[in-house]
Design a protein around this motif. Structure first.
Motif, PDB file in Angstrom:
ATOM      1  N   CYS A  12       0.937  -1.250  -0.001  1.00 37.27           N
ATOM      2  CA  CYS A  12       0.170   0.059  -0.079  1.00 37.27           C
ATOM      3  C   CYS A  12       0.792   1.251   0.030  1.00 37.27           C
ATOM      4  O   CYS A  12       1.864   1.275   0.469  1.00 37.27           O
ATOM      5  CB  CYS A  12      -1.046  -0.039   1.211  1.00 37.27           C
ATOM      6  SG  CYS A  12      -2.336  -1.321   0.958  1.00 37.27           S
ATOM      7  N   PHE A  13       0.199   2.331  -0.464  1.00 32.77           N
ATOM      8  CA  PHE A  13       0.835   3.755  -0.645  1.00 32.77           C
ATOM      9  C   PHE A  13      -0.163   4.787  -0.518  1.00 32.77           C
ATOM     10  O   PHE A  13      -1.444   4.291  -0.917  1.00 32.77           O
ATOM     11  CB  PHE A  13       1.803   3.882  -1.821  1.00 32.77           C
ATOM     12  CG  PHE A  13       1.128   3.758  -3.005  1.00 32.77           C
ATOM     13  CD1 PHE A  13       0.762   5.167  -3.479  1.00 32.77           C
ATOM     14  CD2 PHE A  13       0.589   2.659  -3.701  1.00 32.77           C
ATOM     15  CE1 PHE A  13      -0.108   5.070  -4.737  1.00 32.77           C
ATOM     16  CE2 PHE A  13       0.293   2.604  -4.755  1.00 32.77           C
ATOM     17  CZ  PHE A  13      -0.355   3.820  -5.736  1.00 32.77           C
ATOM     18  N   VAL A  14       0.159   5.837  -0.257  1.00 32.89           N
ATOM     19  CA  VAL A  14      -0.827   7.026  -0.250  1.00 32.89           C
ATOM     20  C   VAL A  14      -0.819   7.831  -1.427  1.00 32.89           C
ATOM     21  O   VAL A  14       0.248   8.166  -1.904  1.00 32.89           O
ATOM     22  CB  VAL A  14      -0.526   8.015   1.071  1.00 32.89           C
ATOM     23  CG1 VAL A  14      -1.289   9.035   1.146  1.00 32.89           C
ATOM     24  CG2 VAL A  14      -0.533   7.108   2.284  1.00 32.89           C
ATOM     25  N   SER A  15      -1.777   7.871  -2.243  1.00 34.21           N
ATOM     26  CA  SER A  15      -1.874   8.757  -3.297  1.00 34.21           C
ATOM     27  C   SER A  15      -2.002  10.025  -3.321  1.00 34.21           C
ATOM     28  O   SER A  15      -2.288  10.545  -2.268  1.00 34.21           O
ATOM     29  CB  SER A  15      -3.391   7.954  -4.325  1.00 34.21           C
ATOM     30  OG  SER A  15      -3.493   9.023  -5.335  1.00 34.21           O
ATOM     31  N   GLN A  16      -1.183  10.729  -4.391  1.00 36.06           N
ATOM     32  CA  GLN A  16      -0.905  12.030  -4.319  1.00 36.06           C
ATOM     33  C   GLN A  16      -2.176  12.739  -5.090  1.00 36.06           C
ATOM     34  O   GLN A  16      -2.628  13.849  -4.988  1.00 36.06           O
ATOM     35  CB  GLN A  16       0.185  12.433  -5.055  1.00 36.06           C
ATOM     36  CG  GLN A  16       1.197  11.861  -4.281  1.00 36.06           C
ATOM     37  CD  GLN A  16       1.422  12.258  -2.835  1.00 36.06           C
ATOM     38  OE1 GLN A  16       1.312  13.456  -2.174  1.00 36.06           O
ATOM     39  NE2 GLN A  16       1.612  11.263  -1.977  1.00 36.06           N
ATOM     40  N   ASP A  17      -2.819  11.778  -5.888  1.00 35.78           N
ATOM     41  CA  ASP A  17      -3.968  12.260  -6.950  1.00 35.78           C
ATOM     42  C   ASP A  17      -4.791  10.909  -7.228  1.00 35.78           C
ATOM     43  O   ASP A  17      -4.521  10.384  -8.143  1.00 35.78           O
ATOM     44  CB  ASP A  17      -3.532  12.944  -7.931  1.00 35.78           C
ATOM     45  CG  ASP A  17      -4.539  13.203  -9.097  1.00 35.78           C
ATOM     46  OD1 ASP A  17      -5.685  13.343  -8.857  1.00 35.78           O
ATOM     47  OD2 ASP A  17      -4.110  14.340 -10.115  1.00 35.78           O
ATOM     48  N   THR A  18      -5.744  10.845  -6.340  1.00 33.13           N
ATOM     49  CA  THR A  18      -6.721   9.716  -6.458  1.00 33.13           C
ATOM     50  C   THR A  18      -7.394   9.684  -7.591  1.00 33.13           C
ATOM     51  O   THR A  18      -7.325   8.443  -8.525  1.00 33.13           O
ATOM     52  CB  THR A  18      -7.767   9.734  -5.089  1.00 33.13           C
ATOM     53  OG1 THR A  18      -8.264  10.789  -5.277  1.00 33.13           O
ATOM     54  CG2 THR A  18      -6.912   9.320  -4.130  1.00 33.13           C
ATOM     55  N   LYS A  19      -7.820  10.517  -8.297  1.00 34.01           N
ATOM     56  CA  LYS A  19      -8.752  10.665  -9.593  1.00 34.01           C
ATOM     57  C   LYS A  19      -8.035  10.292 -10.466  1.00 34.01           C
ATOM     58  O   LYS A  19      -8.260   9.263 -11.293  1.00 34.01           O
ATOM     59  CB  LYS A  19      -9.297  12.030  -9.815  1.00 34.01           C
ATOM     60  CG  LYS A  19     -10.413  12.231  -8.918  1.00 34.01           C
ATOM     61  CD  LYS A  19     -11.056  13.501  -9.389  1.00 34.01           C
ATOM     62  CE  LYS A  19     -12.325  13.984  -8.703  1.00 34.01           C
ATOM     63  NZ  LYS A  19     -12.960  15.324  -9.029  1.00 34.01           N
ATOM     64  N   ALA A  20      -6.513  10.575 -10.622  1.00 35.95           N
ATOM     65  CA  ALA A  20      -5.768  10.175 -11.595  1.00 35.95           C
ATOM     66  C   ALA A  20      -5.411   8.694 -11.471  1.00 35.95           C
ATOM     67  O   ALA A  20      -5.257   7.845 -12.433  1.00 35.95           O
ATOM     68  CB  ALA A  20      -4.631  10.902 -11.778  1.00 35.95           C
TER      69      ALA A  20
END
Length: 351
Positions: free
Chosen positions: A212-220
């Motif tokens: 897992c990682f934290v997204s910087q731009d979830t829509k993209a």
């Protein structure tokens, strides 16, 4: 300088060692039963001796970050203080015991009673984890009058503001989101989409840590996940352990040679949609604000003259903060919420 015995009683891991040691020992704060060895209980890191760690049954002394099963917790402490783990001579060595904010008085009294009467401790300090994090940060940054501590652990996430070394009670807040919520949500998603893993908490916690990682731009990233590999560079395969030839699973890209004999999971948008709960708890019906909004709320609860210093001196602690991309995403979200006049600096101490 005399050393102290430091015990950070986390809900997932207990961090323990003498203060002069280079790094602490990590001991799982649980007792486990295994299907393969029904007659034996595995205490803490004894799980490494288990031949088959699939389908583990957990006995947890803590619930929602608070001690609820004293017999289990005492058993874990007995093991930690034994000669097999990290013994201490409490007749000469003071003990520093770290606890969460808002701990109940009855639990505090119970802890003190055990350490004074059972372990014959002569000097005992009970202190919130964030207080020591702030103290250490202030030692490294003596010109900083204020500090905002984010403690994101297994059971919950705390944000606390400190002004001139003193914690502001009205600016100390908690949301009930931590590593446990993420692991449980990941188990539910994988069980619904691919393979029933509802009883594989131990393995799925490793999947979360490895994948897992934290997204910087979830829509993209969601749009990218709808594409096929290699245009979709997020998708991965997680090779599950069989506990005979492979003790811990690992991640591989789709262009690597297939592993035929091992079970595997296809990890696509699960990799970032699960950690997104930290910033939007309402995604899993938890009616609370996310970490970035919590930071803003705590800062706004402090005097106006302290706010610029708090934004410039944010320090993060807790295992959940080790997820890749967490600090960058937190900076991005806090920057969007805070006034333009404030500079923002976030520090994640080295492990």
């Amino acid at each position: 300088m005399p050393s102290a015995y430091v015990l950070d009683n986390g809900a997932y891991n207990i961090k323990v060692e003498h203060s002069h040691a280079a790094e602490p020992k990590l001991i799982p704060n649980c007792i486990m039963k295994a299907k393969s060895e029904k007659r034996r209980l595995f205490i803490g890191d004894q799980i490494e001796e288990c031949r088959d760690a699939s389908g583990l049954f957990y006995l947890l002394p803590m619930n929602k970050g608070l001690i609820v099963h004293w017999d289990l917790q005492k058993t874990v402490w007995d093991y930690i203080l034994s000669k097999d783990c990290c013994p201490a001579n409490f007749a000469e060595t003071p003990c520093i015991f770290m606890e969460p904010y808002f701990n109940f008085a009855s639990i505090q009294e119970g802890v003190a009673e055990i350490f004074f009467e059972e372990y014959e401790c002569q000097s005992f300090l009970r202190i919130p984890t964030g207080d020591l994090a702030e103290y250490h940060y202030r030692k490294l940054n003596p010109t900083a009058p204020c500090c905002l501590v984010i403690d994101t652990g297994y059971s919950f996430t705390h944000v606390a503001a400190y002004i001139n070394g003193k914690r502001e009670p009205k600016a100390t807040k908690r949301i009930n989101v931590g590593g446990k919520v993420l692991t449980n949500h990941l188990k539910e998603i994988i069980s619904y989409r691919q393979l029933n893993v509802m009883e594989e908490t131990f393995v799925m916690n490793q999947v979360k840590e490895d994948c897992c990682f934290v997204s910087q731009d979830t829509k993209a990233d969601f749009a990218k996940c709808r594409l096929k590999y290699p245009q979709n560079d997020i998708v991965r395969e997680y090779i599950l352990p069989d506990f005979t030839t492979l003790r811990r699973g690992y991640v591989q890209t789709l262009d690597q040679p297939p592993v035929v004999e091992q079970q595997k999971l296809r990890m696509n948008n699960e990799r970032f949609s699960v950690p997104e709960i930290l910033f939007h708890p309402s995604d899993v019906s938890i009616p609370q604000i996310g970490i970035a909004e919590l930071v803003q709320h705590c800062v706004e609860s402090c005097p106006e003259e302290a706010r610029s210093h708090l934004y410039r001196n944010i320090v993060i602690t807790g295992g959940t903060a080790l997820l890749p991309g967490f600090v960058d995403r937190l900076y991005k979200d806090v920057r969007a919420l805070a006034s333009e006049e404030y500079d923002i600096k976030i520090t994640l101490p080295k492990k």
